[in-house]
Scaffold this motif. Structure first.
Motif, PDB file in Angstrom:
ATOM      1  N   SER A  55       0.840  -1.207   0.000  1.00  0.00           N
ATOM      2  CA  SER A  55       0.000   0.000   0.000  1.00  0.00           C
ATOM      3  C   SER A  55       0.867   1.246   0.000  1.00  0.00           C
ATOM      4  O   SER A  55       0.627   2.196  -0.761  1.00  0.00           O
ATOM      5  N   HIS A 194      -4.426  -8.123  -3.443  1.00  0.00           N
ATOM      6  CA  HIS A 194      -4.100  -6.731  -3.091  1.00  0.00           C
ATOM      7  C   HIS A 194      -3.147  -6.107  -4.110  1.00  0.00           C
ATOM      8  O   HIS A 194      -3.332  -4.951  -4.511  1.00  0.00           O
ATOM      9  N   LEU A 197      -5.217  -5.540  -7.361  1.00  0.00           N
ATOM     10  CA  LEU A 197      -6.205  -4.464  -7.218  1.00  0.00           C
ATOM     11  C   LEU A 197      -5.534  -3.098  -7.092  1.00  0.00           C
ATOM     12  O   LEU A 197      -6.033  -2.107  -7.638  1.00  0.00           O
ATOM     13  N   SER A 198      -4.415  -3.045  -6.366  1.00  0.00           N
ATOM     14  CA  SER A 198      -3.688  -1.771  -6.217  1.00  0.00           C
ATOM     15  C   SER A 198      -3.218  -1.270  -7.575  1.00  0.00           C
ATOM     16  O   SER A 198      -3.351  -0.074  -7.886  1.00  0.00           O
ATOM     17  N   LEU A 201      -6.526  -0.251  -9.673  1.00  0.00           N
ATOM     18  CA  LEU A 201      -7.249   0.950  -9.222  1.00  0.00           C
ATOM     19  C   LEU A 201      -6.396   2.208  -9.219  1.00  0.00           C
ATOM     20  O   LEU A 201      -6.905   3.312  -9.458  1.00  0.00           O
ATOM     21  N   GLY A 211      -8.815   4.472  -4.219  1.00  0.00           N
ATOM     22  CA  GLY A 211      -8.541   3.146  -4.765  1.00  0.00           C
ATOM     23  C   GLY A 211      -7.551   2.383  -3.910  1.00  0.00           C
ATOM     24  O   GLY A 211      -7.723   1.185  -3.648  1.00  0.00           O
ATOM     25  N   SER A 215      -8.478  -1.087  -1.724  1.00  0.00           N
ATOM     26  CA  SER A 215      -7.724  -2.330  -1.891  1.00  0.00           C
ATOM     27  C   SER A 215      -7.127  -2.791  -0.557  1.00  0.00           C
ATOM     28  O   SER A 215      -7.129  -3.985  -0.246  1.00  0.00           O
ATOM     29  N   THR A 216      -6.642  -1.837   0.259  1.00  0.00           N
ATOM     30  CA  THR A 216      -6.057  -2.170   1.561  1.00  0.00           C
ATOM     31  C   THR A 216      -7.109  -2.754   2.500  1.00  0.00           C
ATOM     32  O   THR A 216      -6.871  -3.773   3.167  1.00  0.00           O
ATOM     33  N   LEU A 218      -9.903  -4.215   1.675  1.00  0.00           N
ATOM     34  CA  LEU A 218     -10.287  -5.533   1.160  1.00  0.00           C
ATOM     35  C   LEU A 218      -9.247  -6.589   1.531  1.00  0.00           C
ATOM     36  O   LEU A 218      -9.586  -7.725   1.896  1.00  0.00           O
ATOM     37  N   ALA A 219      -7.950  -6.208   1.472  1.00  0.00           N
ATOM     38  CA  ALA A 219      -6.867  -7.147   1.806  1.00  0.00           C
ATOM     39  C   ALA A 219      -6.923  -7.580   3.270  1.00  0.00           C
ATOM     40  O   ALA A 219      -6.555  -8.704   3.598  1.00  0.00           O
TER      41      ALA A 219
END
Length: 491
Positions: A55, A194, A197-198, A201, A211, A215-216, A218-219
């Motif tokens: 992240s 992750h 998605l990172s 997004l 975004g 993603s964070t 969700l992870a």
């Protein structure tokens, strides 16, 4: 002839009765039990730590203000919430581990639900810190622009903080049963999603900070969903008997043990934060903080291994005490400590040899790399101490000594380590090295005291205490199953 056969059978039976496993067999058996917990626990902690690093790397591409705000939120808010909730959740390690060893399997599910209640109330108490982050940071003198961005990020962190309730408790519930491979699989899946998605997004669709935080979040939540489904849908048939009103009973002792656990771990977590704060007031603080941050980053990655052994020590000691085996608990402590120490010795030599060369992974500055090389012996010593100290903390958690260790931490860290660090760093002008030497002396003192306590402990008495704790909170399984709608409602 018949008499001879009978005599041979009797002799064979006697031989079987007195025959004990050899030392090699004992080591092999205990090592397997140790690594069943330590390996998945270490991998899971690497993965969780990796989520934050990923992240941070992607947010760094959004802008310097966003990166500074995220780093500030993570260093102060996330670590604070993580420390409090992880510490309080470690009470579950004591309770579940000892109950599992005593074969009171159905009690694990009740303890899990009680821990959910305690941690949920604790998380609610932490909410104001995350809701009013911006005015708090501005009041503390932080840059106004960074504070506003940090306030936005901290609102996302509220969702992450509540994810810790499920994450920490389910991990400890499953670890007590040596079923934590599922946690490792979920962590690996989560970090893979992750990364994808990172990139999608932030890099592809340019959703920026929103975004990255989506993603964070969700992870952190994906493994929780998997763990809950595993626990409640048949993965733990013996230890999960469904939701029960008994979770609301006897919360007082659970709260007390949770508070002791929280204080014990928070005192350790905040120790390194104080090291950074003290360094920030030294001359040439920028280089000092950069070098220290690199060393602490390396130390943080290595600490994931140590935390894996902490989990293993806690599980093995609590299981053996619950089972009523003082000898098994002592053997487990010796083997876990020696295994972790052996790994620590190897890493100690590696980091002594590499010295400043590792710094170039994080920086291109010659001055910072030189400062890292200068700090490398202290980093190597920290790694060596980390190979023993967390194992002893795990032993304390397994035995239920959290309140004792909390007092040891106060004395070693805050009455010895920090004052010596201040004197060496500021009065004797040893700068960051002086501060770190002081902190290391505090950790060394804590380690020595814990070794003495562990060595002097009457483990037969600890078995009695563990069984008394387990029996005190024991609820017959039949009552839990048959009275869930009637008796339990009035419990």
């Amino acid at each position: 002839m018949e008499g001879d056969i009978s005599q041979k059978l009797l002799n064979g039976a006697k031989k079987t009765e007195v025959e004990e496993p050899t030392l090699r067999e004992l080591i092999w058996t205990e090592s397997k039990k140790l690594w069943v917990v330590a390996a998945p626990a270490t991998f899971t902690r690497f993965s969780t730590f990796g989520v934050t690093v990923i992240s941070q790397a992607f947010i760094g591409h959004i802008g310097p203000t966003e990166l500074a705000a995220y780093s500030l939120c993570f260093t102060v808010l996330m670590r604070f919430g993580n420390g409090v909730l992880l510490g309080m959740a470690s009470a579950l390690e004591t309770l579940c581990g000892q109950a599992f060893g005593a074969k009171q399997y159905h009690m694990l599910g009740i303890y899990l639900q009680r821990s959910w209640l305690v941690l949920f109330l604790t998380a609610c108490c932490l909410l104001p810190l995350y809701i009013f982050t911006t005015p708090i940071l501005i009041a503390l003198g932080q840059d106004e622009k960074i504070s506003h961005v940090a306030g936005y990020i901290s609102h996302w962190f509220i969702i992450i903080v509540f994810s810790f309730i499920i994450s920490f408790t389910c991990q400890m519930f499953l670890q007590a049963q040596s079923k934590n491979m599922i946690i490792a699989y979920l962590a690996a899946f989560s970090i893979g999603i992750h990364i994808f998605l990172s990139w999608l997004l932030i890099v592809k669709f340019k959703y920026g900070l929103a975004g990255a935080m989506f993603s964070t979040v969700l992870a952190y939540w994906m493994p929780n969903i998997g763990q809950i489904l595993f626990v409640t849908c048949g993965g733990c048939k013996e230890t999960w008997k469904g939701f029960s009103m008994l979770a609301f009973k006897d919360l007082g002792p659970v709260v007390k043990l949770s508070l002791s656990s929280g204080v014990m771990l928070c005192l350790e977590f905040w120790y390194n934060t104080i090291l950074v704060l003290l360094t920030g007031n030294l001359k040439n603080a920028q280089v000092a903080i950069d070098a220290l941050a690199i060393c602490l980053n390396i130390n943080g990655w290595e600490m994931m291994i140590s935390l894996g052994f902490l989990a293993a020590a806690s599980v093995r000691v609590s299981n053996e005490l619950g089972r009523g085996s003082a000898k098994g608990a002592k053997f487990s402590i010796i083997l876990t400590t020696l295994t972790s120490l052996a790994i620590g010795c190897v890493l100690f030599v590696v980091f002594l040899c590499l010295r400043g060369r590792l710094a170039y992974i994080f920086t291109t500055s010659e001055e910072v790399a030189s400062a890292v090389a200068d700090l490398s012996p202290l980093l190597a010593c920290s790694i060596l101490l980390n190979s023993v100290q967390p194992v002893l903390s795990g032993v304390a958690v397994g035995a239920g000594w959290q309140s004792i260790v909390a007092w040891v931490n106060i004395g070693s860290y805050y009455l010895v380590g920090i004052p010596i660090g201040v004197v060496l760093g500021y009065v004797l002008d040893m700068h960051v090295k002086g501060v770190w030497v002081g902190m290391l002396l505090g950790t060394l003192l804590q380690t020595v005291v814990l070794i003495v306590i562990t060595y002097k402990t009457d483990w037969d008495r600890q078995v009695v205490l563990a069984q008394a704790r387990v029996n005190k909170w024991f609820v017959p399984e039949s009552r839990d199953e048959n009275g869930s709608n009637t008796e339990n409602a009035t419990a």
